[in-house]
Write a protein that holds these residues in place. Sequence first.
Motif, mmCIF file in Angstrom:
data_model
loop_
_atom_site.group_PDB
_atom_site.id
_atom_site.type_symbol
_atom_site.label_atom_id
_atom_site.label_comp_id
_atom_site.label_asym_id
_atom_site.label_seq_id
_atom_site.Cartn_x
_atom_site.Cartn_y
_atom_site.Cartn_z
ATOM 1 N N ILE A 47 9.050 5.902 2.649
ATOM 2 C CA ILE A 47 7.771 6.452 2.038
ATOM 3 C C ILE A 47 7.793 6.127 0.439
ATOM 4 O O ILE A 47 8.784 6.231 -0.322
ATOM 5 C CB ILE A 47 7.870 8.070 1.910
ATOM 6 C CG1 ILE A 47 7.918 8.545 3.250
ATOM 7 C CG2 ILE A 47 6.507 8.522 1.170
ATOM 8 C CD1 ILE A 47 8.024 9.992 3.494
ATOM 9 N N LYS A 48 6.831 5.381 0.266
ATOM 10 C CA LYS A 48 6.706 4.417 -0.877
ATOM 11 C C LYS A 48 6.300 5.611 -2.081
ATOM 12 O O LYS A 48 5.810 6.671 -1.950
ATOM 13 C CB LYS A 48 5.616 3.480 -1.074
ATOM 14 C CG LYS A 48 6.111 2.186 -0.024
ATOM 15 C CD LYS A 48 4.863 1.045 -0.090
ATOM 16 C CE LYS A 48 4.706 0.468 -1.372
ATOM 17 N NZ LYS A 48 6.067 -0.196 -1.896
ATOM 18 N N ASN A 49 6.681 5.220 -3.351
ATOM 19 C CA ASN A 49 6.383 5.949 -4.622
ATOM 20 C C ASN A 49 4.935 5.705 -4.857
ATOM 21 O O ASN A 49 4.453 4.705 -5.033
ATOM 22 C CB ASN A 49 7.235 5.404 -5.688
ATOM 23 C CG ASN A 49 7.051 6.232 -7.121
ATOM 24 O OD1 ASN A 49 6.379 7.020 -7.295
ATOM 25 N ND2 ASN A 49 8.126 6.221 -7.974
ATOM 26 N N ARG A 50 4.311 7.006 -4.762
ATOM 27 C CA ARG A 50 2.723 6.618 -4.970
ATOM 28 C C ARG A 50 2.311 6.707 -6.540
ATOM 29 O O ARG A 50 1.093 6.342 -6.758
ATOM 30 C CB ARG A 50 2.223 8.150 -4.309
ATOM 31 C CG ARG A 50 2.162 8.122 -3.021
ATOM 32 C CD ARG A 50 1.580 9.349 -2.587
ATOM 33 N NE ARG A 50 1.376 9.473 -0.988
ATOM 34 C CZ ARG A 50 0.417 9.066 -0.136
ATOM 35 N NH1 ARG A 50 -0.625 8.569 -1.079
ATOM 36 N NH2 ARG A 50 0.581 9.166 1.160
ATOM 37 N N ASN A 51 3.272 6.915 -7.398
ATOM 38 C CA ASN A 51 2.862 6.742 -8.853
ATOM 39 C C ASN A 51 3.573 5.499 -9.633
ATOM 40 O O ASN A 51 3.026 5.405 -10.733
ATOM 41 C CB ASN A 51 3.641 8.013 -9.364
ATOM 42 C CG ASN A 51 3.338 9.585 -8.873
ATOM 43 O OD1 ASN A 51 2.053 9.568 -8.834
ATOM 44 N ND2 ASN A 51 3.988 10.546 -8.636
ATOM 45 N N ASN A 52 4.358 4.762 -8.867
ATOM 46 C CA ASN A 52 4.611 3.681 -9.440
ATOM 47 C C ASN A 52 4.801 2.569 -8.229
ATOM 48 O O ASN A 52 5.943 2.262 -8.039
ATOM 49 C CB ASN A 52 5.956 3.776 -10.334
ATOM 50 C CG ASN A 52 6.669 2.806 -10.899
ATOM 51 O OD1 ASN A 52 5.973 2.033 -11.357
ATOM 52 N ND2 ASN A 52 7.953 2.415 -10.902
ATOM 53 N N GLN A 53 3.688 2.008 -8.211
ATOM 54 C CA GLN A 53 3.675 0.926 -7.305
ATOM 55 C C GLN A 53 4.570 -0.279 -7.351
ATOM 56 O O GLN A 53 4.654 -1.012 -8.449
ATOM 57 C CB GLN A 53 2.210 0.391 -7.224
ATOM 58 C CG GLN A 53 1.968 -0.395 -5.672
ATOM 59 C CD GLN A 53 0.656 -0.931 -5.600
ATOM 60 O OE1 GLN A 53 -0.124 -1.358 -6.751
ATOM 61 N NE2 GLN A 53 -0.044 -0.806 -4.617
ATOM 62 N N VAL A 54 5.433 -0.486 -6.183
ATOM 63 C CA VAL A 54 6.287 -1.702 -6.273
ATOM 64 C C VAL A 54 5.732 -2.730 -5.224
ATOM 65 O O VAL A 54 5.551 -2.182 -4.144
ATOM 66 C CB VAL A 54 7.800 -1.185 -5.787
ATOM 67 C CG1 VAL A 54 8.683 -2.321 -5.513
ATOM 68 C CG2 VAL A 54 8.408 -0.095 -7.035
ATOM 69 N N ARG A 55 5.507 -3.829 -5.406
ATOM 70 C CA ARG A 55 5.019 -4.844 -4.758
ATOM 71 C C ARG A 55 5.887 -5.660 -4.343
ATOM 72 O O ARG A 55 7.206 -5.983 -4.977
ATOM 73 C CB ARG A 55 3.970 -5.600 -5.409
ATOM 74 C CG ARG A 55 2.651 -4.692 -5.725
ATOM 75 C CD ARG A 55 1.563 -5.412 -6.553
ATOM 76 N NE ARG A 55 1.116 -6.523 -5.556
ATOM 77 C CZ ARG A 55 0.158 -6.302 -4.708
ATOM 78 N NH1 ARG A 55 -0.494 -5.155 -4.506
ATOM 79 N NH2 ARG A 55 -0.308 -7.307 -3.974
ATOM 80 N N ASN A 56 5.953 -6.510 -2.995
ATOM 81 C CA ASN A 56 6.838 -7.357 -2.706
ATOM 82 C C ASN A 56 8.448 -6.773 -2.758
ATOM 83 O O ASN A 56 9.102 -7.563 -2.843
ATOM 84 C CB ASN A 56 6.771 -8.776 -3.283
ATOM 85 C CG ASN A 56 5.496 -9.406 -3.502
ATOM 86 O OD1 ASN A 56 4.629 -9.161 -2.503
ATOM 87 N ND2 ASN A 56 5.163 -10.198 -4.457
ATOM 88 N N ASN A 74 0.894 -1.049 -0.054
ATOM 89 C CA ASN A 74 -0.017 -0.065 0.176
ATOM 90 C C ASN A 74 0.828 1.244 0.038
ATOM 91 O O ASN A 74 1.696 1.265 0.891
ATOM 92 C CB ASN A 74 -0.939 -0.241 1.127
ATOM 93 C CG ASN A 74 -1.910 1.051 1.266
ATOM 94 O OD1 ASN A 74 -1.725 1.964 0.400
ATOM 95 N ND2 ASN A 74 -2.789 1.311 2.108
ATOM 96 N N VAL A 75 0.764 1.924 -1.022
ATOM 97 C CA VAL A 75 1.468 3.133 -1.147
ATOM 98 C C VAL A 75 1.342 4.299 -0.228
ATOM 99 O O VAL A 75 2.244 5.116 0.167
ATOM 100 C CB VAL A 75 1.314 4.014 -2.479
ATOM 101 C CG1 VAL A 75 1.920 2.700 -3.764
ATOM 102 C CG2 VAL A 75 0.100 4.429 -2.863
ATOM 103 N N ALA A 76 0.168 4.316 0.555
ATOM 104 C CA ALA A 76 -0.141 5.091 1.515
ATOM 105 C C ALA A 76 0.514 4.758 2.964
ATOM 106 O O ALA A 76 0.881 5.874 3.822
ATOM 107 C CB ALA A 76 -1.659 5.143 1.824
ATOM 108 N N GLU A 77 1.053 3.727 3.235
ATOM 109 C CA GLU A 77 1.707 3.334 4.220
ATOM 110 C C GLU A 77 3.032 4.126 4.289
ATOM 111 O O GLU A 77 4.117 3.906 3.356
ATOM 112 C CB GLU A 77 1.757 1.800 4.575
ATOM 113 C CG GLU A 77 0.385 1.038 4.546
ATOM 114 C CD GLU A 77 -0.344 1.322 6.000
ATOM 115 O OE1 GLU A 77 0.490 1.813 6.838
ATOM 116 O OE2 GLU A 77 -1.361 0.994 6.052
#
Length: 327
Positions: free
Chosen positions: A277-286, A205-208
């Motif tokens: 803080i994750k990239n909100r525009n390019n979701q990276v999973r796992n 989740n990019v909001a976390e």
Amino acid sequence: MSARHRTALLLLLLWVHLGIQAQPVPAVDENIPALVTFGKNAETAWGDDDFIQIIFFSVPETFQDPIFIKVYDPDTGGAFDEEQGSWDTRTNFAVFGGTGACSNTDAQRIERDGNYRSGTMLASRTFGNDARYDESWHTFGPFNPTEGELLPEFGGYIFKLVVEGMAGDDGNLYRLFLSTDQQENRPVEGAFAFYFKYKFRMHDNVAEVSHIYPYIDERVVAIQQGNFDWDNDGIIRIISPSKNGERMAISGDDHWSASRHEITADDINSSLDIQMIKNRNNQVRNNNVVIYLENQYGELLPFYSIPIGGIPKYKYSIGIKPKAPIR
């Protein structure tokens, strides 16, 4: 009183007050989903540089009841883990105490090529793909607190948990809890966890926002951080009394990046809040990440499971509007 012993005294006072929050690893304040260790045949590009994780637990000298070290989902298989092809990974969990468990410098190094399994082995078990342990707990112990290594500078008796991928190439995701009860998760008053090199799974989740909390004592004038396989998944920044979002260097796929950061007088005797803080525009999973921190002498600084002294806040001069944090 030496600086080291002043730090030990501060740790003891603060952890007696805050220790009830510090039992899970990862801790609530860290907001990290899970720890991760891959089998030794995995590609390092999956986010584990050496397939070994070391976690330390500190138990106060005054605590006399038995303790248990609990592992959530210790096997590799099922919904909680990361499959690569077929489930073929075997992971060893081993608990160490006694002389050298923590004080042996091989247990505190970035490179795990020495005697990192130092001390006296108190318990060990290897898990493969076993549905009995999917999203369930396995308990090591009971242990007498005095079976740990007595190190007052680290708050009491120290136990070491070494997690090692012995075979296979899957990712084993798991959580830990230090408990007074074999069946239930009941915290050990005043106890806490710490780690010198930390390997964990980021949120999808990019909001976390995830956090780690090193403590800065008066010996530290600068820090150098290293992170591995960040995959350019957003930013890493520092919040402290003197830093309002100072950015750290971030790594790409399957390599390390490092950056140096000066420490001011305002940051002494405080934790740093290192925010991921994750990239909100390019979701990276796992996304699995490795991170460590050194002082100006090249000594690794421990991360603590909750921030000593509380979560740090940026200070600014009265009458001056604070600069907005960099996102």
